[in-house]
Design a protein around this motif. Structure first.
Motif, PDB file in Angstrom:
ATOM      1  N   THR A  41     -15.613  -7.777 -16.349  1.00  0.00           N
ATOM      2  CA  THR A  41     -15.964  -6.380 -16.082  1.00  0.00           C
ATOM      3  C   THR A  41     -15.892  -6.086 -14.590  1.00  0.00           C
ATOM      4  O   THR A  41     -15.347  -5.056 -14.163  1.00  0.00           O
ATOM      5  N   ILE A  42     -16.440  -6.999 -13.784  1.00  0.00           N
ATOM      6  CA  ILE A  42     -16.408  -6.833 -12.328  1.00  0.00           C
ATOM      7  C   ILE A  42     -14.966  -6.815 -11.818  1.00  0.00           C
ATOM      8  O   ILE A  42     -14.585  -5.992 -10.979  1.00  0.00           O
ATOM      9  N   ALA A  43     -14.145  -7.729 -12.356  1.00  0.00           N
ATOM     10  CA  ALA A  43     -12.755  -7.848 -11.905  1.00  0.00           C
ATOM     11  C   ALA A  43     -11.946  -6.599 -12.226  1.00  0.00           C
ATOM     12  O   ALA A  43     -11.218  -6.079 -11.368  1.00  0.00           O
ATOM     13  N   VAL A  44     -12.059  -6.110 -13.450  1.00  0.00           N
ATOM     14  CA  VAL A  44     -11.282  -4.937 -13.860  1.00  0.00           C
ATOM     15  C   VAL A  44     -11.768  -3.692 -13.113  1.00  0.00           C
ATOM     16  O   VAL A  44     -10.963  -2.854 -12.691  1.00  0.00           O
ATOM     17  N   ASP A  45     -13.072  -3.576 -12.932  1.00  0.00           N
ATOM     18  CA  ASP A  45     -13.606  -2.447 -12.140  1.00  0.00           C
ATOM     19  C   ASP A  45     -13.019  -2.458 -10.734  1.00  0.00           C
ATOM     20  O   ASP A  45     -12.619  -1.414 -10.195  1.00  0.00           O
ATOM     21  N   ALA A  46     -12.976  -3.651 -10.118  1.00  0.00           N
ATOM     22  CA  ALA A  46     -12.447  -3.773  -8.758  1.00  0.00           C
ATOM     23  C   ALA A  46     -10.970  -3.397  -8.707  1.00  0.00           C
ATOM     24  O   ALA A  46     -10.514  -2.724  -7.775  1.00  0.00           O
ATOM     25  N   LEU A  47     -10.222  -3.825  -9.711  1.00  0.00           N
ATOM     26  CA  LEU A  47      -8.794  -3.500  -9.786  1.00  0.00           C
ATOM     27  C   LEU A  47      -8.586  -1.993  -9.888  1.00  0.00           C
ATOM     28  O   LEU A  47      -7.767  -1.414  -9.165  1.00  0.00           O
ATOM     29  N   LEU A  48      -9.328  -1.354 -10.785  1.00  0.00           N
ATOM     30  CA  LEU A  48      -9.167   0.083 -10.996  1.00  0.00           C
ATOM     31  C   LEU A  48      -9.626   0.890  -9.785  1.00  0.00           C
ATOM     32  O   LEU A  48      -9.110   1.990  -9.536  1.00  0.00           O
ATOM     33  N   LYS A  49     -10.589   0.343  -9.032  1.00  0.00           N
ATOM     34  CA  LYS A  49     -11.049   1.017  -7.804  1.00  0.00           C
ATOM     35  C   LYS A  49     -10.180   0.654  -6.595  1.00  0.00           C
ATOM     36  O   LYS A  49     -10.453   1.092  -5.490  1.00  0.00           O
ATOM     37  N   ARG A  50      -9.166  -0.202  -6.842  1.00  0.00           N
ATOM     38  CA  ARG A  50      -8.188  -0.576  -5.826  1.00  0.00           C
ATOM     39  C   ARG A  50      -8.826  -1.289  -4.631  1.00  0.00           C
ATOM     40  O   ARG A  50      -8.422  -1.116  -3.476  1.00  0.00           O
ATOM     41  N   MET A 101     -10.700  -7.205  -1.967  1.00  0.00           N
ATOM     42  CA  MET A 101     -11.317  -8.501  -2.279  1.00  0.00           C
ATOM     43  C   MET A 101     -12.712  -8.316  -2.846  1.00  0.00           C
ATOM     44  O   MET A 101     -13.465  -7.460  -2.380  1.00  0.00           O
ATOM     45  N   VAL A 102     -13.027  -9.136  -3.854  1.00  0.00           N
ATOM     46  CA  VAL A 102     -14.346  -9.093  -4.471  1.00  0.00           C
ATOM     47  C   VAL A 102     -14.863 -10.513  -4.649  1.00  0.00           C
ATOM     48  O   VAL A 102     -14.146 -11.391  -5.144  1.00  0.00           O
ATOM     49  N   VAL A 103     -16.097 -10.755  -4.206  1.00  0.00           N
ATOM     50  CA  VAL A 103     -16.816 -11.994  -4.495  1.00  0.00           C
ATOM     51  C   VAL A 103     -17.955 -11.609  -5.431  1.00  0.00           C
ATOM     52  O   VAL A 103     -18.947 -11.011  -4.993  1.00  0.00           O
ATOM     53  N   PRO A 104     -17.828 -11.894  -6.723  1.00  0.00           N
ATOM     54  CA  PRO A 104     -18.837 -11.419  -7.685  1.00  0.00           C
ATOM     55  C   PRO A 104     -20.115 -12.246  -7.644  1.00  0.00           C
ATOM     56  O   PRO A 104     -20.086 -13.459  -7.465  1.00  0.00           O
ATOM     57  N   GLY A 105     -21.238 -11.571  -7.818  1.00  0.00           N
ATOM     58  CA  GLY A 105     -22.523 -12.262  -7.892  1.00  0.00           C
ATOM     59  C   GLY A 105     -23.254 -12.286  -6.566  1.00  0.00           C
ATOM     60  O   GLY A 105     -22.655 -12.586  -5.518  1.00  0.00           O
ATOM     61  N   PHE A 106     -24.553 -11.954  -6.596  1.00  0.00           N
ATOM     62  CA  PHE A 106     -25.361 -11.895  -5.379  1.00  0.00           C
ATOM     63  C   PHE A 106     -25.434 -13.254  -4.683  1.00  0.00           C
ATOM     64  O   PHE A 106     -25.302 -13.350  -3.455  1.00  0.00           O
ATOM     65  N   ILE A 107     -25.643 -14.326  -5.463  1.00  0.00           N
ATOM     66  CA  ILE A 107     -25.761 -15.663  -4.878  1.00  0.00           C
ATOM     67  C   ILE A 107     -24.466 -16.060  -4.176  1.00  0.00           C
ATOM     68  O   ILE A 107     -24.483 -16.648  -3.084  1.00  0.00           O
ATOM     69  N   LYS A 141       0.822  -1.212   0.000  1.00  0.00           N
ATOM     70  CA  LYS A 141       0.000   0.000   0.000  1.00  0.00           C
ATOM     71  C   LYS A 141       0.851   1.254   0.000  1.00  0.00           C
ATOM     72  O   LYS A 141       0.568   2.230  -0.716  1.00  0.00           O
ATOM     73  N   GLN A 142       1.933   1.242   0.760  1.00  0.00           N
ATOM     74  CA  GLN A 142       2.802   2.415   0.848  1.00  0.00           C
ATOM     75  C   GLN A 142       3.559   2.680  -0.447  1.00  0.00           C
ATOM     76  O   GLN A 142       4.069   3.792  -0.664  1.00  0.00           O
ATOM     77  N   ASP A 143       3.645   1.669  -1.313  1.00  0.00           N
ATOM     78  CA  ASP A 143       4.340   1.822  -2.594  1.00  0.00           C
ATOM     79  C   ASP A 143       3.410   2.248  -3.724  1.00  0.00           C
ATOM     80  O   ASP A 143       3.854   2.416  -4.858  1.00  0.00           O
ATOM     81  N   GLY A 144       2.120   2.389  -3.420  1.00  0.00           N
ATOM     82  CA  GLY A 144       1.167   2.756  -4.455  1.00  0.00           C
ATOM     83  C   GLY A 144       0.766   1.609  -5.358  1.00  0.00           C
ATOM     84  O   GLY A 144       0.222   1.813  -6.437  1.00  0.00           O
ATOM     85  N   VAL A 145       1.031   0.365  -4.903  1.00  0.00           N
ATOM     86  CA  VAL A 145       0.663  -0.833  -5.670  1.00  0.00           C
ATOM     87  C   VAL A 145      -0.476  -1.534  -4.941  1.00  0.00           C
ATOM     88  O   VAL A 145      -0.290  -2.057  -3.839  1.00  0.00           O
ATOM     89  N   SER A 146      -1.653  -1.525  -5.519  1.00  0.00           N
ATOM     90  CA  SER A 146      -2.794  -2.207  -4.905  1.00  0.00           C
ATOM     91  C   SER A 146      -2.778  -3.685  -5.265  1.00  0.00           C
ATOM     92  O   SER A 146      -2.207  -4.081  -6.289  1.00  0.00           O
ATOM     93  N   VAL A 147      -3.383  -4.484  -4.419  1.00  0.00           N
ATOM     94  CA  VAL A 147      -3.527  -5.925  -4.692  1.00  0.00           C
ATOM     95  C   VAL A 147      -4.993  -6.284  -4.519  1.00  0.00           C
ATOM     96  O   VAL A 147      -5.550  -6.139  -3.428  1.00  0.00           O
ATOM     97  N   THR A 148      -5.599  -6.736  -5.605  1.00  0.00           N
ATOM     98  CA  THR A 148      -7.018  -7.112  -5.603  1.00  0.00           C
ATOM     99  C   THR A 148      -7.145  -8.606  -5.814  1.00  0.00           C
ATOM    100  O   THR A 148      -6.495  -9.168  -6.694  1.00  0.00           O
ATOM    101  N   ILE A 149      -7.974  -9.242  -5.011  1.00  0.00           N
ATOM    102  CA  ILE A 149      -8.248 -10.672  -5.174  1.00  0.00           C
ATOM    103  C   ILE A 149      -9.723 -10.827  -5.532  1.00  0.00           C
ATOM    104  O   ILE A 149     -10.586 -10.268  -4.849  1.00  0.00           O
ATOM    105  N   ILE A 150     -10.011 -11.555  -6.599  1.00  0.00           N
ATOM    106  CA  ILE A 150     -11.399 -11.829  -6.977  1.00  0.00           C
ATOM    107  C   ILE A 150     -11.648 -13.319  -6.832  1.00  0.00           C
ATOM    108  O   ILE A 150     -10.824 -14.143  -7.241  1.00  0.00           O
TER     109      ILE A 150
END
Length: 263
Positions: A214-223, A226-232, A171-180
């Protein structure tokens, strides 16, 4: 020159969908996939139709040497990486006692060793292009104990834990890590057939790769972390915390019994 997004396992399924998603957002690409997997044709199509620069490397990521080849290629061609997408993975094949030793090791090499090593090798490149990001493709299987997905689930559990810890460090280096962590994806004819055999709830959790991309790339760009896609899928995560283990075991056994014997 604009920086690049590097995507592994990019020739088919989820990786291909993400390559197209990034290209539609006007991002240059470095694509990596197995030889003879259609990667060259995809790269030419993206370059001609979506008008972005595309480099591609045909490599077997079960070999440690492939990660070093990617790093060397980027350095030799002076390519700046803004986003790293660790998507390449080897899926489950059957009960643990039935699995070939080499297949187990290949799962670990592709699902664990490669994203870990590639992240390490590309970290300075990512830092130099901060704000930048890493997108690691895990799975709902990382949270659940599922027969026939024992090694796969274990490798994805590693990737989930690794990503969450790494996100705090970088985080301090300006590098985000997103897990989907998607559930089932209709990425191949075999998986589409397999997904249709599952129960109603499981079928509702399955996503098309284009929607998941689309969900994954949006999550990455929003930094996001963690994302679990889908309501179910989100509901299943909650239920997992509430249901007794004996009920979860019965539900898992019922779903597994619907799979073809060769799965």
């Amino acid at each position: 020159m604009k920086p690049y997004a590097l995507i592994t396992g990019a020739s088919q399924g989820f990786g291909k969908a993400m390559a197209l998603e990034f290209a539609q957002r006007n991002m240059n690409l470095v694509l990596v996939a197995l030889p003879n997997s259609g990667l060259s044709e995809l790269s030419i199509f993206i370059k001609q139709i979506l008008i972005v620069d595309v480099h591609y490397l045909e490599l077997d990521l079960s070999s440690i040497e492939s990660s070093y080849k990617i790093s060397s290629y980027l350095e030799n061609n002076n390519l700046s990486i803004k986003y790293l997408v660790n998507n390449a993975g080897v899926l489950s094949r059957g009960f643990f006692t039935e699995l070939d030793d080499n297949y187990i090791l290949k799962q670990i090499e592709v699902n664990v060793t490669t994203p870990t090593l590639l992240t390490k090798l590309l970290l300075n490149n990512l830092r130099n292009n901060a704000p930048s990001g890493i997108l690691n493709i895990s799975s709902m299987a990382s949270f659940f104990a599922l027969p026939k997905k024992q090694v796969y689930g274990g490798t994805k559990a590693y990737l989930t834990s690794f990503s969450r810890s790494l996100a705090k460090e970088l985080k301090q280096d300006g590098v985000s890590v997103t897990i989907i962590c998607p559930g089932g994806l209709n990425t191949t004819t075999r998986l589409c057939y397999q997904n249709r055999l599952m129960g109603w709830i499981t079928r509702q959790s399955v996503l098309n790769p284009e929607d998941a991309a689309t969900i994954a790339v949006d999550a990455l760009l929003k930094r996001k972390t963690m994302v679990v896609p889908g309501f179910i899928n989100k509901c299943l995560m909650i239920l997992d915390k509430l249901l007794p283990e004996i009920i979860k075991d019965k539900l898992a056994e019922r779903e597994i019994n619907k799979l073809p014997a060769s799965t």
